[in-house]
Design an enzyme around this catalytic site. Sequence first.
Site, PDB file in Angstrom:
ATOM      1  N   VAL A   1       0.841  -1.203   0.000  1.00  0.00           N
ATOM      2  CA  VAL A   1       0.000   0.000   0.000  1.00  0.00           C
ATOM      3  C   VAL A   1       0.874   1.250   0.000  1.00  0.00           C
ATOM      4  O   VAL A   1       0.653   2.181  -0.773  1.00  0.00           O
ATOM      5  CB  VAL A   1      -0.971   0.008   1.210  1.00  0.00           C
ATOM      6  CG1 VAL A   1      -1.778   1.293   1.227  1.00  0.00           C
ATOM      7  CG2 VAL A   1      -1.900  -1.197   1.154  1.00  0.00           C
TER       8      VAL A   1
ATOM      9  N   GLU B   1     -10.238   6.474   6.087  1.00  0.00           N
ATOM     10  CA  GLU B   1     -11.234   5.858   5.200  1.00  0.00           C
ATOM     11  C   GLU B   1     -10.828   4.436   4.785  1.00  0.00           C
ATOM     12  O   GLU B   1     -11.665   3.535   4.703  1.00  0.00           O
ATOM     13  CB  GLU B   1     -11.404   6.732   3.952  1.00  0.00           C
ATOM     14  CG  GLU B   1     -12.379   6.215   2.919  1.00  0.00           C
ATOM     15  CD  GLU B   1     -13.824   6.171   3.399  1.00  0.00           C
ATOM     16  OE1 GLU B   1     -14.445   7.224   3.471  1.00  0.00           O
ATOM     17  OE2 GLU B   1     -14.316   5.071   3.735  1.00  0.00           O
TER      18      GLU B   1
ATOM     19  N   VAL C   1     -11.656   0.679   6.632  1.00  0.00           N
ATOM     20  CA  VAL C   1     -12.830  -0.172   6.462  1.00  0.00           C
ATOM     21  C   VAL C   1     -13.120  -0.364   4.979  1.00  0.00           C
ATOM     22  O   VAL C   1     -13.317   0.601   4.255  1.00  0.00           O
ATOM     23  CB  VAL C   1     -14.072   0.433   7.150  1.00  0.00           C
ATOM     24  CG1 VAL C   1     -15.297  -0.433   6.908  1.00  0.00           C
ATOM     25  CG2 VAL C   1     -13.827   0.580   8.649  1.00  0.00           C
TER      26      VAL C   1
ATOM     27  N   GLY D   1     -11.370  -1.165   2.304  1.00  0.00           N
ATOM     28  CA  GLY D   1     -10.382  -0.618   1.358  1.00  0.00           C
ATOM     29  C   GLY D   1     -10.857   0.446   0.390  1.00  0.00           C
ATOM     30  O   GLY D   1     -10.873   1.626   0.711  1.00  0.00           O
TER      31      GLY D   1
ATOM     32  N   ILE E   1     -13.831   1.140  -0.800  1.00  0.00           N
ATOM     33  CA  ILE E   1     -15.207   1.645  -0.705  1.00  0.00           C
ATOM     34  C   ILE E   1     -15.247   2.844   0.242  1.00  0.00           C
ATOM     35  O   ILE E   1     -14.867   2.726   1.394  1.00  0.00           O
ATOM     36  CB  ILE E   1     -16.170   0.557  -0.171  1.00  0.00           C
ATOM     37  CG1 ILE E   1     -16.012  -0.748  -0.954  1.00  0.00           C
ATOM     38  CG2 ILE E   1     -17.611   1.044  -0.190  1.00  0.00           C
ATOM     39  CD1 ILE E   1     -16.844  -1.896  -0.385  1.00  0.00           C
TER      40      ILE E   1
ATOM     41  N   GLY F   1      -2.491 -15.501  -2.074  1.00  0.00           N
ATOM     42  CA  GLY F   1      -2.012 -14.401  -1.244  1.00  0.00           C
ATOM     43  C   GLY F   1      -3.128 -13.625  -0.554  1.00  0.00           C
ATOM     44  O   GLY F   1      -2.882 -12.605   0.075  1.00  0.00           O
TER      45      GLY F   1
ATOM     46  N   GLU G   1      -3.368 -15.089   5.037  1.00  0.00           N
ATOM     47  CA  GLU G   1      -2.065 -15.261   5.671  1.00  0.00           C
ATOM     48  C   GLU G   1      -1.848 -16.747   5.956  1.00  0.00           C
ATOM     49  O   GLU G   1      -2.785 -17.537   5.935  1.00  0.00           O
ATOM     50  CB  GLU G   1      -2.048 -14.512   7.016  1.00  0.00           C
ATOM     51  CG  GLU G   1      -2.489 -13.082   6.956  1.00  0.00           C
ATOM     52  CD  GLU G   1      -1.388 -12.149   6.470  1.00  0.00           C
ATOM     53  OE1 GLU G   1      -0.225 -12.396   6.818  1.00  0.00           O
ATOM     54  OE2 GLU G   1      -1.696 -11.224   5.705  1.00  0.00           O
TER      55      GLU G   1
ATOM     56  N   ASP H   1     -10.908  -9.841  11.856  1.00  0.00           N
ATOM     57  CA  ASP H   1     -10.695  -8.726  10.933  1.00  0.00           C
ATOM     58  C   ASP H   1     -12.005  -7.978  10.672  1.00  0.00           C
ATOM     59  O   ASP H   1     -12.061  -6.746  10.734  1.00  0.00           O
ATOM     60  CB  ASP H   1     -10.118  -9.280   9.623  1.00  0.00           C
ATOM     61  CG  ASP H   1     -10.006  -8.232   8.545  1.00  0.00           C
ATOM     62  OD1 ASP H   1      -9.055  -7.440   8.589  1.00  0.00           O
ATOM     63  OD2 ASP H   1     -10.886  -8.197   7.652  1.00  0.00           O
TER      64      ASP H   1
ATOM     65  N   LYS I   1     -13.635  -3.881  11.743  1.00  0.00           N
ATOM     66  CA  LYS I   1     -14.338  -2.966  10.846  1.00  0.00           C
ATOM     67  C   LYS I   1     -15.741  -2.653  11.368  1.00  0.00           C
ATOM     68  O   LYS I   1     -16.230  -1.531  11.232  1.00  0.00           O
ATOM     69  CB  LYS I   1     -14.378  -3.563   9.437  1.00  0.00           C
ATOM     70  CG  LYS I   1     -12.968  -3.677   8.848  1.00  0.00           C
ATOM     71  CD  LYS I   1     -12.902  -4.643   7.688  1.00  0.00           C
ATOM     72  CE  LYS I   1     -11.460  -4.794   7.190  1.00  0.00           C
ATOM     73  NZ  LYS I   1     -11.319  -5.922   6.242  1.00  0.00           N
TER      74      LYS I   1
END
Lengths: 428, 428
Positions: A14, A130, A133, A135, A137, A188, A191, A202, A206
Site C-alpha cells: 500500500v 477511510e 474499512v 479498502g 469503498i 495471497g 495469511e 478482521d 471494521k
Amino acid sequence: MEKLKVAVLGLGTVGSGVPLILKEHQEKISLVTGVEIVVEQALVRDEAEKVDLAKHYDIQLTTDYQEILSNPEIQVVVELIGQIEPAKTYIIQALESGKHVVTANKDLLALHGKELVETANKHQRDLYYEAAVAGGIPILRTIANSLAADNITCVRGILNGTTNYMLTKMANEGWSYEQALDEAQALGFAESDPTNDVDGIDAAYKVAILTQFAFGMSIDLADIDKKGIRGMSSDDIQMAQQLGYIVKLLGSSKKTNGSVSAEVGPVLVPADHPLASVQNEMNAVYVQSSGVRESMYYGPGAGAKPTATSVVSDIITVAKNIRLGISGHMFNSYASETVLTKDEDIESKYYFSVNVEDKVGQFLKLTQIITEAGASIDQLIQQKSDGKQARIVAITHLMTKAQMAEVAKQINRVSEFELVASYQVWTD
Amino acid sequence: MEKLKVAVLGLGTVGSGVPLILKEHQEKISLVTGVEIVVEQALVRDEAEKVDLAKHYDIQLTTDYQEILSNPEIQVVVELIGQIEPAKTYIIQALESGKHVVTANKDLLALHGKELVETANKHQRDLYYEAAVAGGIPILRTIANSLAADNITCVRGILNGTTNYMLTKMANEGWSYEQALDEAQALGFAESDPTNDVDGIDAAYKVAILTQFAFGMSIDLADIDKKGIRGMSSDDIQMAQQLGYIVKLLGSSKKTNGSVSAEVGPVLVPADHPLASVQNEMNAVYVQSSGVRESMYYGPGAGAKPTATSVVSDIITVAKNIRLGISGHMFNSYASETVLTKDEDIESKYYFSVNVEDKVGQFLKLTQIITEAGASIDQLIQQKSDGKQARIVAITHLMTKAQMAEVAKQINRVSEFELVASYQVWTD
C-alpha cells in the site's frame, strides 16, 4: 505550484502505491486541491531495501522516525505500518508535533480510536482513516457526510475479502473449506495463519469502526460476537442454496430502541439480495436507514492500488482543509452514549443444522427443543441419510438471540444430536 | 441554538419531506452542524393548498417569490419545483440575492448547469444538487470527494427506476412491454406520458451530470445517444437470459484517450454482474477507475423520503460551510475540455436480433453482413420458427459503433430481414 509534503511510514504494497497514485493523477489532484502533493520522506526498516523506489519518486528514506517528526516541512504523516505498536505511538507523536495523520490501520482505530481522535482534537489536527474499512469503498465518508441527514438503523457488510472468496468458491465450485483456504493462501489473500480472517476478527475491527460512524457509539471488541467460517461444512452451503440462500460472512451493527448490537457471523442471505451477488474477494456494505431506506456500497476491500487510492483521497481532504483553514474537525462528529442491546431484545431468524442418529422421532425432538425455547419453525428438512446418521436442517421464524442460545444449548445436551451450525437468516 | 432558516420552493412530495426529515433527525443534525435547521418559508401555487402541513411545521406559505428573496433571514433556498422555468430564474435570483441553493432538478442541471455553477461562483454561494442523480444514492459527492484521487474511466448505471421496474417484470414474470408499462403507471412510477422514462431522456439528463463529475466535461444532451426500451420485445429479454444475460437500460459515460462518449440504451449485462441484481425501481451506478478498479453504489433512485433525505444532506453541507466560513466552493471542481469520442473509436460487443424469412441461407447472409463490416460473430442462434418467420440472434466480438451502424444499415436493406433490436453487450 505550492507543495504539500507528506511522509509515509512503511513502504509495503500500500505504501508504495501512494507515491504512484500521487504521480499518476497529479494533474487532477492539483486541480482539486490547488497544491502539488509529494511524498518527501518514508520510514523503512532497512534503508537498503527500497532504494530503487525512493530514487524513482525522489523520496528520502530513513529508519529514524525522529527525522520525520522534526522535519517542519512535513505536514502530513501517512501511517501504513499496521498493527498496534509502534504505529500508535507514531501517530500520537505526529499529532503532537502538529502534523495531520492519515492511516489505514483498522486494528488500531477499532481498539484505540477514541484516544487517537481525542489527541487529534486536542491538537486541532486532521485524522482520517477511510481505508481502514473496506479498502476501496468510501463508506466512512458516505456515512459521515451523505447519510448525516438520515437515521441509520442497521449496517451489514461483507467486510473480509478472504472469507468471501472462500465462501464463493465453496458455493459455486463445491470446494471444501480446506480446498478454499489452500487456494486463498496460494493467491495471497489469506495469511499462513488465517485466524484473523476465518474467525471473523478482521471483520469485527471494521464493525467497531462502522458502529462509531453509523451510531456514534464506541463498542468494545469484546462486545462484538465473533463467529467465523472456520471448518464450515460445504453441505450447509449447498443446503442453504437449495433453500434459496447464499451463505455470506457478514459483519453487522444494528440499532434497537437506542441500543446497539454488533456481531460477525455467517448469514443466509436471500439469493436475489444485492449482497448475495458480491463475489470472490469483493466487499460491500448494505445500509438500512429511515430516510434512504436501503443503499449498498460495493468495491474492493483490499489490494494495494484500491487501498492506496483511498489513502490518497484522505490526503486530498487534508490538503483541502489546510487550504481552507479548517483543519482539526473530526472525521466523524457523531457521538452518542454507548448502550448495548440485551440478547433478549436481539431478534433474527436462525438456521440450525444438526447431525442426528437416523431413527424415528428426531424431527419431533428437535421441534420440541425449539418450541420449548418459545420459538417456532418455518422450514424443516431432512437431508439424505447414510443409514446411521442423517442431517436435519431447520429455519425458524423470528426469535431472540437468547432463545437461539437456549436452543443451541439444548441441542448439545441430546447425546444423539450434534449441532453442526447455527447461523442467522437475513431479516430486513 | 442558532437557527439556519431555509425556504422551500414547491411543497410536493419531496418538498413536504424536507421539513419532516429536518424535524425527525433534528438532534443528530444539530450535533453535526451546530445549528438548528428550519424551514421558515415555502413557495406554493395556492396558499389554501398546504395549510395543514404549514401549520404543523410552522412554515409561512407564500405565492410570491419576492417575499422569500427579500427576506434577509433566509440563507438557503431549496428549489423543488422541477422543469426549467421558473426554476432557473428563481435559482439565479436566489444566488444573486446572496442565498445558497440546493436543488434536485436534473433537467435544469443537465441543460444549464454551467450557467448556474458560474452564477454561484460569481456570488460565492453554495449550489448543491446531489438528489438530481439517482435520488438516494450519494454518487455525486462520492465522485467529487472520495474518487478525487482516482482516474475514472467509465461510469455506467441504472438511472431510471421506472424502466428498471418494467425490465425486471418483463424478465422475471414474462410480462409484455405493455403490461409492464400499465403496471408502472398504476403504481405511480411512470407518468401518463412515459416518454421521458421509456425513451431514455430522464437517464440522459443524469448521464450529462455524471459526465461533468466523472470527467469534468460538459456534454450536450444532443451528443448523448438515446435509445430507450419503448416497445421492447420480451422475446429478446428471454433470449438474453438464455445466453446468460439480463437486459438493463444503462446510462453510460466512458473516457477513451482523453475523449468522452455518453449514451443511454439497453445493454445485455452478465447475470452474475452486480448491476444485474439491481431489481425493480432501484438504481445503481457502477464506476470503473484505474485506482479502485470497480465500485458500485446502489439505492433508491426516486421516492419522496430518499430524495428529501438527499436534499437535507445537501442543506447540512451548506450549514457546515457557513459555519466554517468556506461557502462558495464548487460542488464539482473538476473541469476539463470537452472532447467527444468518434464513433470509429467507440468499441463494444453487440447483440443483434433479426426476424428473417425461414429459408435456407439466412445465417450465411447475416454472417456476411457482419463480416463485411469488418466485425465478427461470437454466438449465433436461431430461435424457434413459426414456419414462415424465424428469429436469428447474434452476439459479436468487439466492434466499433461505426461498424454497428453499418451492420444495422445493411440488415435493414435486406427485404426479408427485419432488425428487431441492436443492443450493446457489457464489456469491461
